[in-house]
Write a protein that holds these residues in place. Structure first.
Motif, mmCIF file in Angstrom:
data_model
loop_
_atom_site.group_PDB
_atom_site.id
_atom_site.type_symbol
_atom_site.label_atom_id
_atom_site.label_comp_id
_atom_site.label_asym_id
_atom_site.label_seq_id
_atom_site.Cartn_x
_atom_site.Cartn_y
_atom_site.Cartn_z
ATOM 1 N N HIS A 84 8.600 -0.347 -16.425
ATOM 2 C CA HIS A 84 9.956 -0.092 -16.927
ATOM 3 C C HIS A 84 10.342 -1.157 -17.960
ATOM 4 N N HIS A 88 9.559 -4.073 -14.455
ATOM 5 C CA HIS A 88 9.365 -3.722 -13.054
ATOM 6 C C HIS A 88 8.615 -2.395 -12.956
ATOM 7 N N GLN A 90 7.956 0.821 -9.985
ATOM 8 C CA GLN A 90 8.553 1.352 -8.763
ATOM 9 C C GLN A 90 7.461 1.959 -7.899
ATOM 10 N N HIS A 93 10.460 3.388 -2.832
ATOM 11 C CA HIS A 93 11.843 2.999 -3.118
ATOM 12 C C HIS A 93 11.953 1.519 -3.480
ATOM 13 N N ASN A 94 10.817 0.830 -3.628
ATOM 14 C CA ASN A 94 10.827 -0.604 -3.910
ATOM 15 C C ASN A 94 10.409 -0.867 -5.353
ATOM 16 N N PHE A 95 10.919 -1.955 -5.919
ATOM 17 C CA PHE A 95 10.590 -2.369 -7.271
ATOM 18 C C PHE A 95 9.843 -3.701 -7.218
ATOM 19 N N TYR A 96 8.826 -3.822 -8.070
ATOM 20 C CA TYR A 96 8.020 -5.037 -8.146
ATOM 21 C C TYR A 96 7.960 -5.478 -9.597
ATOM 22 N N SER A 97 8.067 -6.790 -9.815
ATOM 23 C CA SER A 97 8.030 -7.301 -11.183
ATOM 24 C C SER A 97 6.583 -7.463 -11.639
#
Length: 116
Positions: A84, A88, A90, A93-97
């Motif tokens: 993104h 991040h 997805q 339902h979780n986001f990771y950098s």
């Protein structure tokens, strides 16, 4: 794999006649009968090498075996995800950098029950 499949055939050609006339009422009973035959099969002297399978194992193959891994294998899946604009990804339902250099592209992610 071909070596194991060949050995499987050798074992069945030797063990088949020994258990053919017996009646088994469960798979467990077949396995018990085969386990009882394994020591005799491993002690048989092979024509080509002049030694038994057990002697080969004790004489050098055992020293080359690697220890089992400390952590058991964990099944995972791979996904290709778009990064993104805010750096991040997805997963569910979780986001990771992710590093900003990967921003206008995609990354491959391995997902296991314990790790992403």
């Amino acid at each position: 794999k071909p070596f194991v499949e060949n050995l499987h055939g050798v074992f069945w050609r030797w063990a088949g006649p020994k258990i053919r006339r017996q009646t088994f009422h469960s798979l467990g009973a077949v396995n018990v009968a085969l386990r009882e035959l394994m020591p005799a099969f491993n002690e048989r002297i092979q024509r080509k090498s002049g030694t038994s399978r057990r002697q080969k194992h004790e004489g050098g193959e055992r020293d080359q075996l690697l220890p089992l891994p400390a952590v058991s294998y964990e099944v995972g899946t791979w996904k290709r995800l778009k990064v993104h604009p805010d750096c991040h990804i997805q997963v569910g339902h979780n986001f990771y950098s992710v590093p900003y250099r990967l921003r206008p592209g995609e990354v491959e992610v391995r997902i296991t029950p314990a790790f992403v």
